[in-house]
Design an enzyme around this catalytic site. Structure first.
Site, PDB file in Angstrom:
ATOM      1  N   SER A  59      43.222  35.154  49.641  1.00 41.57           N
ATOM      2  CA  SER A  59      41.855  35.605  49.873  1.00 41.57           C
ATOM      3  C   SER A  59      41.324  35.125  51.216  1.00 41.57           C
ATOM      4  O   SER A  59      41.371  33.938  51.532  1.00 41.57           O
ATOM      5  CB  SER A  59      40.939  35.087  48.760  1.00 41.57           C
ATOM      6  OG  SER A  59      41.245  35.704  47.545  1.00 41.57           O
ATOM      7  N   HIS A  80      33.941  34.137  48.148  1.00 47.68           N
ATOM      8  CA  HIS A  80      34.289  33.441  46.905  1.00 47.68           C
ATOM      9  C   HIS A  80      35.175  32.221  47.135  1.00 47.68           C
ATOM     10  O   HIS A  80      35.325  31.381  46.252  1.00 47.68           O
ATOM     11  CB  HIS A  80      34.930  34.407  45.897  1.00 47.68           C
ATOM     12  CG  HIS A  80      36.313  34.855  46.224  1.00 47.68           C
ATOM     13  ND1 HIS A  80      36.570  36.076  46.795  1.00 47.68           N
ATOM     14  CD2 HIS A  80      37.512  34.266  46.050  1.00 47.68           C
ATOM     15  CE1 HIS A  80      37.889  36.220  46.942  1.00 47.68           C
ATOM     16  NE2 HIS A  80      38.474  35.132  46.495  1.00 47.68           N
ATOM     17  N   ASP A 125      31.455  40.036  50.037  1.00 43.42           N
ATOM     18  CA  ASP A 125      32.466  38.991  49.846  1.00 43.42           C
ATOM     19  C   ASP A 125      33.010  38.482  51.174  1.00 43.42           C
ATOM     20  O   ASP A 125      34.213  38.328  51.366  1.00 43.42           O
ATOM     21  CB  ASP A 125      33.615  39.489  48.962  1.00 43.42           C
ATOM     22  CG  ASP A 125      34.453  38.324  48.426  1.00 43.42           C
ATOM     23  OD1 ASP A 125      33.974  37.179  48.450  1.00 43.42           O
ATOM     24  OD2 ASP A 125      35.601  38.580  48.001  1.00 43.42           O
TER      25      ASP A 125
END
Length: 457
Positions: A309, A195, A229
């Protein structure tokens, strides 16, 4: 020190001027000390001189001082002669005898005290929650239950050179997205979350990697997996990059210390620490089927915020054991959004990173396992299992004899509580593997073996 008014303290009143002391010009000689005359009261029994409050001060809250006693007799006398003192001298044998008597009395008192304690102990509470011996029969270990963890500073020193910041195009802006990553090998491959770079990858937008020394590198996407992801980037000029050491998430224990490193809120090289809060937590992120990911997550309370992230979650040996991917929000979500840390973060286990990265480096794409059935998700959880909602024709599920309405309660003996847990459990395996479901159909329980198919994603 400040002169500012402090509300926590009362103001100080200045003292009124004191009257000058009347000091005689020719001070009277002070008499020398001498012992009191025989029969006179000892000096320690004399009343102290009363204290007169200074003018301007508030009266004391203590009771008024006693009236002064008669002044002690300070007449200077000659010391008494040895003959005069002889009548008051104790014989030489008295002191040893008194000491011996005191010792006997002390020992006797201790013995009587012990006997009294034993007598009182007989009246102690009785019942299953009490023990007359206390902890006498318990083996108390003096050593800590676990080996001392490594220093957070040492872990940070080892892993910071392998951690990078990632700046990617998003929403039409060249630096619209920021995240974290880490150097996977010596060939210039960087691990991050899908993402973080998904928007840039769709239209070949710019992606920049910034290392620990603030050197900037242009990067390109080798491959990515929205389902897990994960994304693998490549930096052509990579001689200055230091690979991280990968560990094992399978060996983790709840309560084990961990360290998260990344660039939260665009602040590179940020280090936070915490513990493993839970293992194998089923987590799904994303707002649509296209960008949803399913993670068999490591839950941690190490502070993770937007921008973390893709960064590494590290054990106390300085080994990467996961990829920080999502955070829970106060609103109940579990996606890395604009919400801040509330102590509940999720990381992708490093074992999944190895499998997905290997597939991407070999083929340019990642594959995930499927059974060819749709399962109910959402709603009020019952914890009774995952209900199959649809069976695809010709799928592994149909070939195994699964039917719509079957409730899957276990995968290879491990319990699943709902549809999300079933999907996450299946995706910890690989296409081509055979797994065993425990299902209930009506009042009947049976076991069914299914060989997993695979899809790209």
């Amino acid at each position: 020190m400040t002169d500012a008014h402090d509300p926590d303290h009362e103001p100080t009143e200045p003292l009124a001027p004191l009257a000058p002391l009347d000091v005689p010009s020719s001070p009277t000689p002070r008499p020398q000390w001498a012992p009191p005359a025989p029969g006179a009261a000892p000096l320690e029994d004399a009343a102290p001189e009363p204290t007169t409050p200074l003018p301007g001060l508030a009266p004391s809250l203590l009771p008024p001082p006693p009236a002064p006693a008669a002044a002690p007799d300070l007449t200077v006398r000659m010391p008494a002669s040895a003959a005069e003192r002889g009548g008051a001298r104790l014989a030489g044998w008295v002191i040893p005898v008194v000491a011996a008597i005191a010792l006997v009395v002390g020992l006797g008192g201790g013995l009587l005290g012990a006997l009294a304690y034993d007598r009182l102990s007989d009246d102690s509470p009785s019942g299953p929650g009490y023990s007359g011996d206390g902890l006498a029969g318990v083996d108390l270990q003096q050593d800590p239950p676990l080996a001392a963890p490594g220093s957070v500073a040492a872990v940070a020193q080892a892993v910071l050179p392998s951690t990078v910041q990632i700046i990617a195009e998003y929403g039409g802006e060249a630096a619209g997205a920021t995240g974290s990553g880490w150097v996977m090998d010596g060939d210039g491959h960087i691990v991050t979350n899908n993402h973080v770079v998904a928007e840039a990858a769709k239209d070949n937008g710019p992606i920049v990697v910034v290392d620990h020394d603030r050197n900037r590198y242009d990067a390109e996407v080798v491959g990515r997996s929205p389902i897990y992801d994960l994304a693998i980037l490549y930096v052509k000029r990579h001689d200055g990059l230091k690979p991280a050491t990968m560990g094992s998430a399978a060996q983790l224990q709840v309560g084990e210390p961990v360290v998260a490193i990344g660039s939260p809120l665009s602040l590179p090289d940020t280090v936070t620490s915490g513990i493993v809060s839970y293992l194998h937590r089923p987590v799904t992120t994303g707002s649509s089927a296209e960008d949803s990911s399913w993670i068999d997550a490591i839950q941690t309370d190490a502070a993770i915020n937007p921008g973390n992230s893709g960064g590494p979650l590290v054990n106390q040996k300085g080994e990467v054991i996961g990829v920080n991917s999502a955070i829970a929000t106060a609103g109940g979500g579990s996606v890395d959004s604009e919400a801040g840390n509330i102590g509940v973060g999720f990381a992708i286990p490093v074992e999944q990173v190895r499998v997905t990265a290997d597939q991407i480096l070999k083929t340019g794409e990642a594959r995930y396992p499927v059974i060819g059935a749709k399962v109910k998700t959402g709603g009020v959880p019952t914890g009774e299992g995952a209900v199959l909602d649809e069976i695809v024709a010709g799928s592994p599920a149909e070939k195994a004899g699964l039917r719509r309405g079957d409730v899957i309660t276990k995968v290879n003996g491990s319990r699943v509580a709902d549809g999300t847990a079933l999907i996450v459990a299946i995706r910890t395996y690989q296409p081509g593997q055979t797994i065993e479901f425990t299902i209930t159909r009506g009042s009947e329980e049976r076991k069914v073996k299914v060989t997993l198919d695979g899809e790209v994603g």
